[in-house]
Write an enzyme that holds these catalytic residues in place. Sequence first.
Site, PDB file in Angstrom:
ATOM      1  N   GLU A  63       4.111  16.210  -5.845  1.00 29.69           N
ATOM      2  CA  GLU A  63       3.184  15.078  -5.955  1.00 29.69           C
ATOM      3  C   GLU A  63       1.959  15.319  -5.091  1.00 29.69           C
ATOM      4  OE1 GLU A  63       5.617  11.174  -7.201  1.00 29.69           O
ATOM      5  OE2 GLU A  63       5.716  11.547  -5.051  1.00 29.69           O
ATOM      6  N   PHE A 117      -2.514   5.234 -11.053  1.00 28.22           N
ATOM      7  CA  PHE A 117      -1.821   6.015 -10.033  1.00 28.22           C
ATOM      8  C   PHE A 117      -2.819   6.849  -9.211  1.00 28.22           C
ATOM      9  CE2 PHE A 117       2.961   6.347 -11.295  1.00 28.22           C
ATOM     10  CZ  PHE A 117       3.064   4.965 -11.261  1.00 28.22           C
ATOM     11  N   MET A 137       0.848  -1.203   0.000  1.00 32.06           N
ATOM     12  CA  MET A 137       0.000   0.000   0.000  1.00 32.06           C
ATOM     13  C   MET A 137       0.876   1.242   0.000  1.00 32.06           C
ATOM     14  SD  MET A 137      -1.987   1.527   3.326  1.00 32.06           S
ATOM     15  CE  MET A 137      -3.688   1.078   3.182  1.00 32.06           C
ATOM     16  N   ASN A 138       0.504   2.259  -0.815  1.00 28.26           N
ATOM     17  CA  ASN A 138       1.059   3.594  -0.549  1.00 28.26           C
ATOM     18  C   ASN A 138      -0.048   4.627  -0.460  1.00 28.26           C
ATOM     19  OD1 ASN A 138       1.914   2.872  -3.524  1.00 28.26           O
ATOM     20  ND2 ASN A 138       2.087   5.066  -3.588  1.00 28.26           N
ATOM     21  N   ASP A 139      -0.051   5.676  -1.230  1.00 29.50           N
ATOM     22  CA  ASP A 139      -0.897   6.849  -0.969  1.00 29.50           C
ATOM     23  C   ASP A 139      -2.381   6.568  -0.694  1.00 29.50           C
ATOM     24  OD1 ASP A 139       1.441   7.671  -2.163  1.00 29.50           O
ATOM     25  OD2 ASP A 139       0.497   8.674  -3.848  1.00 29.50           O
ATOM     26  N   TRP A 162       6.080  -2.526  -4.269  1.00 30.35           N
ATOM     27  CA  TRP A 162       5.381  -1.640  -5.202  1.00 30.35           C
ATOM     28  C   TRP A 162       5.399  -2.299  -6.589  1.00 30.35           C
ATOM     29  CZ3 TRP A 162       6.173   1.198  -9.661  1.00 30.35           C
ATOM     30  CH2 TRP A 162       5.263   2.236  -9.902  1.00 30.35           C
TER      31      TRP A 162
HETATM   32  C1  FRU Z   1       3.283   9.418  -4.419  1.00 33.12           C
HETATM   33  C2  FRU Z   1       3.240   8.747  -5.780  1.00 33.12           C
HETATM   34  C3  FRU Z   1       2.308   9.472  -6.702  1.00 33.12           C
HETATM   35  C4  FRU Z   1       1.913   8.403  -7.677  1.00 33.12           C
HETATM   36  C5  FRU Z   1       1.870   7.178  -6.804  1.00 33.12           C
HETATM   37  C6  FRU Z   1       2.293   5.920  -7.481  1.00 33.12           C
HETATM   38  O1  FRU Z   1       3.703   8.594  -3.380  1.00 33.12           O
HETATM   39  O2  FRU Z   1       4.544   8.676  -6.300  1.00 33.12           O
HETATM   40  O3  FRU Z   1       2.848  10.623  -7.308  1.00 33.12           O
HETATM   41  O4  FRU Z   1       0.680   8.663  -8.271  1.00 33.12           O
HETATM   42  O5  FRU Z   1       2.710   7.429  -5.702  1.00 33.12           O
HETATM   43  O6  FRU Z   1       2.073   4.807  -6.671  1.00 33.12           O
END
Ligand code: FRU
Length: 483
Positions: free
Chosen positions: A214, A97, A36-38, A62
């Site tokens: 971002e 994204f 998981m990220n954003d 990722w």
């Molecule tokens: C920020 C980011 C965004 C992108 C996403 C990709 O952490 O780099 O700019 O959309 O993560 O996972």
Amino acid sequence: MNTAIDKANQAVEKLEQQINKQYYPHFHLAPPAGWMNDPNGLVYYKGQYHAFYQHHPYDENWGPMHWGHAVSDDLITWRRLPIAIAPDHDYDQSGCFSGSAVDNNGELCLIYTGHIWLNGQGNDEHIRETQCLATSKDGIHFEKHGTVLTPKEGIMHFRDPKVWQQQGKWWMVVGQREANDIGQVLLYRSTDLKDWIFDQVLISDIDPNVYMLECPDFFPLGDKWILMFSPQGMHAKGYQYRNRFQSGYIVGDWQPGKQFTVIKSFQEMDFGHDFYAPQSFLAADGRRIVFAWMDMWESKMPSKHDKWMGAFTLPRELILDRQNKVRNRPVKELEALREKPQSLTNITLNNELKNTNIESISCELNVEIDLANSNAERFGLQLAATPDGKQATLLYIDLQSNRLVLDRSLSGLDLKGYRSVPLPRNKKVTLHIFVDASSVEVFVNKDLYSLSSRIYPKLPATRLINLFAENGQARISKLESWQ
Ligand code: FRU
């Protein structure tokens, strides 16, 4: 039937059988398994909170981004839903994204970045990014409508749309890496979410080293407009900008048809090691709430061994103070989780380490420190600590530098370094602390500063709260705790 989504759901269910929960949070949103990220698409829709997130369901790293999905009635307890979108079209083939969600007359609309690697995965020299639309009538199953906004000629990095509605129009902010590596946030407007017209560059070139902004977000708070974003490229300066990438905000004035004017330049939003890509939304009662990804790109991520990675911060309410500083404090809904209250008062420490019997695997603490009656060089708390204090995350007052320090160099698996904030001027210090398996979030004097960091105590080990004072005396007037 959508085969890419079915496959992804099956993959994450299979991976879930392999996960080890030793570091898994008890009251934070994390993926069922995988990466998981954003935070993405945070929205109150048909009486529930929806949270989406950047997700790789196939393993703990990722990879081609999907949108994971969860719902909540109270912002605290989350029920997972099937994966919402998968990278299964030509315009988003390398990843769906980050982006946002809006309620368009009962239809849940996701506006996200379709990412394409033109020359193979990971080659950032040749990419294409466009903003795409997907809609849903039930809030669970989404239909894609393709690209709705492309960048101008020559731009490759163009991502993370945040959309909102105002004065009968839709508005969107997007991050862009301009020629000569200048990070910008652009504003667009639309009447139908499909045709977008360029409105203005909201901000550009905030720092000579910053090459990309971002995850922008733009919203009113008090009588100002807050432009929140995550700049890439800043260099560390004293105690500031110590993380790989930063997250923060600019305060200004704006209204439709007018230029954005800056009143206060870039400020960091959180001062811990792990806080990135914050996104805000409006709660049912009008509060502005923010979640961030409680990790940092390129940092050590030991839970990968356990087949999962990534968590949100706690939900935090944003408030603008009279100095135009954006403060964040944990939402009041969290109080419903409190169990097993304990309370200690008037504790004096004399150059010693003192054990409490407070468990600190997953707990909340309220601490009041009596600075006027303290003279130790360093004093405070050991969180997630072994009784001998040899493994512990230190949260202490350093009376020599006049700062509050969060130090995780003894916290466990291989994490280094400390972060710190100045002591409040009025010399009264309260600390509101949440520890949750592999995280620590500290709120100083309610909402003056926050520090969010991941910790990975070596296990098995007892994890308690200890108190300490070095070379002198310290007074802690109150220590309340809840499991
Ligand atoms: C920020 C980011 C965004 C992108 C996403 C990709 O952490 O780099 O700019 O959309 O993560 O996972």
